[in-house]
Design an enzyme around this catalytic site. Sequence first.
Site, PDB file in Angstrom:
ATOM      1  N   ASP A 144       0.867  -1.180   0.000  1.00  0.00           N
ATOM      2  CA  ASP A 144       0.000   0.000   0.000  1.00  0.00           C
ATOM      3  C   ASP A 144       0.904   1.231   0.000  1.00  0.00           C
ATOM      4  O   ASP A 144       1.522   1.553   1.026  1.00  0.00           O
ATOM      5  CB  ASP A 144      -0.902   0.014   1.237  1.00  0.00           C
ATOM      6  CG  ASP A 144      -1.996  -1.050   1.191  1.00  0.00           C
ATOM      7  OD1 ASP A 144      -1.778  -2.100   0.549  1.00  0.00           O
ATOM      8  OD2 ASP A 144      -3.066  -0.833   1.804  1.00  0.00           O
ATOM      9  N   LYS A 161      -6.929   3.326  -3.514  1.00  0.00           N
ATOM     10  CA  LYS A 161      -7.340   3.362  -2.110  1.00  0.00           C
ATOM     11  C   LYS A 161      -7.549   4.805  -1.675  1.00  0.00           C
ATOM     12  O   LYS A 161      -6.756   5.679  -2.027  1.00  0.00           O
ATOM     13  CB  LYS A 161      -6.256   2.679  -1.264  1.00  0.00           C
ATOM     14  CG  LYS A 161      -6.486   2.678   0.230  1.00  0.00           C
ATOM     15  CD  LYS A 161      -5.352   1.931   0.927  1.00  0.00           C
ATOM     16  CE  LYS A 161      -5.400   2.073   2.436  1.00  0.00           C
ATOM     17  NZ  LYS A 161      -4.268   1.381   3.112  1.00  0.00           N
ATOM     18  N   LYS A 178     -10.345   0.307  -2.573  1.00  0.00           N
ATOM     19  CA  LYS A 178     -10.273   0.093  -1.127  1.00  0.00           C
ATOM     20  C   LYS A 178     -10.556   1.401  -0.392  1.00  0.00           C
ATOM     21  O   LYS A 178      -9.701   2.275  -0.337  1.00  0.00           O
ATOM     22  CB  LYS A 178      -8.890  -0.431  -0.732  1.00  0.00           C
ATOM     23  CG  LYS A 178      -8.707  -0.633   0.780  1.00  0.00           C
ATOM     24  CD  LYS A 178      -7.322  -1.164   1.092  1.00  0.00           C
ATOM     25  CE  LYS A 178      -7.050  -1.201   2.588  1.00  0.00           C
ATOM     26  NZ  LYS A 178      -5.697  -1.730   2.912  1.00  0.00           N
TER      27      LYS A 178
END
Length: 334
Positions: free
Chosen positions: A166, A234, A270
Amino acid sequence: MPSSVPAYGAEAAARLASMADATASDAALRRFLHGLPGVDAVGLQARAATLGTRSIKTTAKAYAIDLAISMIDLTTLEGADTPGKVRALCAKGVHPDPTDRSVPEVAAICVYPDMVATAKDALLQGGGAEVRVASVATAFPAGRAALPVKLADTRDAVAAGADEIDMVIDRGAFLSGRYLEVFDEIRAVKEACAREGGPAAHLKVIFETGELQTYDNVRRASWLAMLAGADFIKTSTGKVAVNATPPVTLLMLEAVRDFRAATGVQVGVKPAGGIRTTKDAIKYLVMVNETLGEDWLTADWFRFGASSLLNDLLMQRQKLDTGRYSGPDYVTVD
């Protein structure tokens, strides 16, 4: 669950190649991103609010709760994290409710790079081989580091066994209009996700949408990241005042839908930060279903970045099973 860079089919590869001109220079990328349709903020917020009123009951609700559990990236990202805390979190991710083995595993355990090896070992020893280990990298959460430092951060996590990375974008560069710089950084991190002798780590690109100022910027960041090769986009780090919101998540869902229509490539989404209740999680699942359909309703393509959400899902699940609400003592404190 995918653990490598997608192998694009010939048609998708051809479509992506046809968009290469958009990233050939900073000026070209600017023209492309600023040529995207402007966001109707009122319409977006109204649509998100309408989807949030949908109600599901009984068996559909039970299915949604289990689906949400299976989509959680169970997260601990604190300076006080210890190997013991990470091992306990892994045990909870594998068996969220030790009294009920029918509860599904979570999708991933998300930790800092120095805790990746601990998490991998804990999952292996605890029977959670299918639970992924996600690691934040690239000087998370601020992203304020030189590129070589960010790449070293990523490579260390991948070498330790991270299945997913991430990364955070350089919001300063993005907001200054240095789009190609951000694009190149994502591409470089994507390359750093490669693993010698094994599949590459999946790359999730975090925008920190609460700092991007406008919906138009969120749309531009979404397309920029997808063009650069993001496997997931995300919303947030969970470390700022404004994290995931329904309108921003809806906008990102629409972006991945439009990107697949244009290129044939599917990208996951996400939302992270601030999603704490079963009611909230179900609203997001309804949004995914209504915007993207069943193709995205798996942990392969949709995740929740959360730490406290799992507890509420477990309490609501038990209430459906027994008719009684257990309260917070029923679940472990993360």
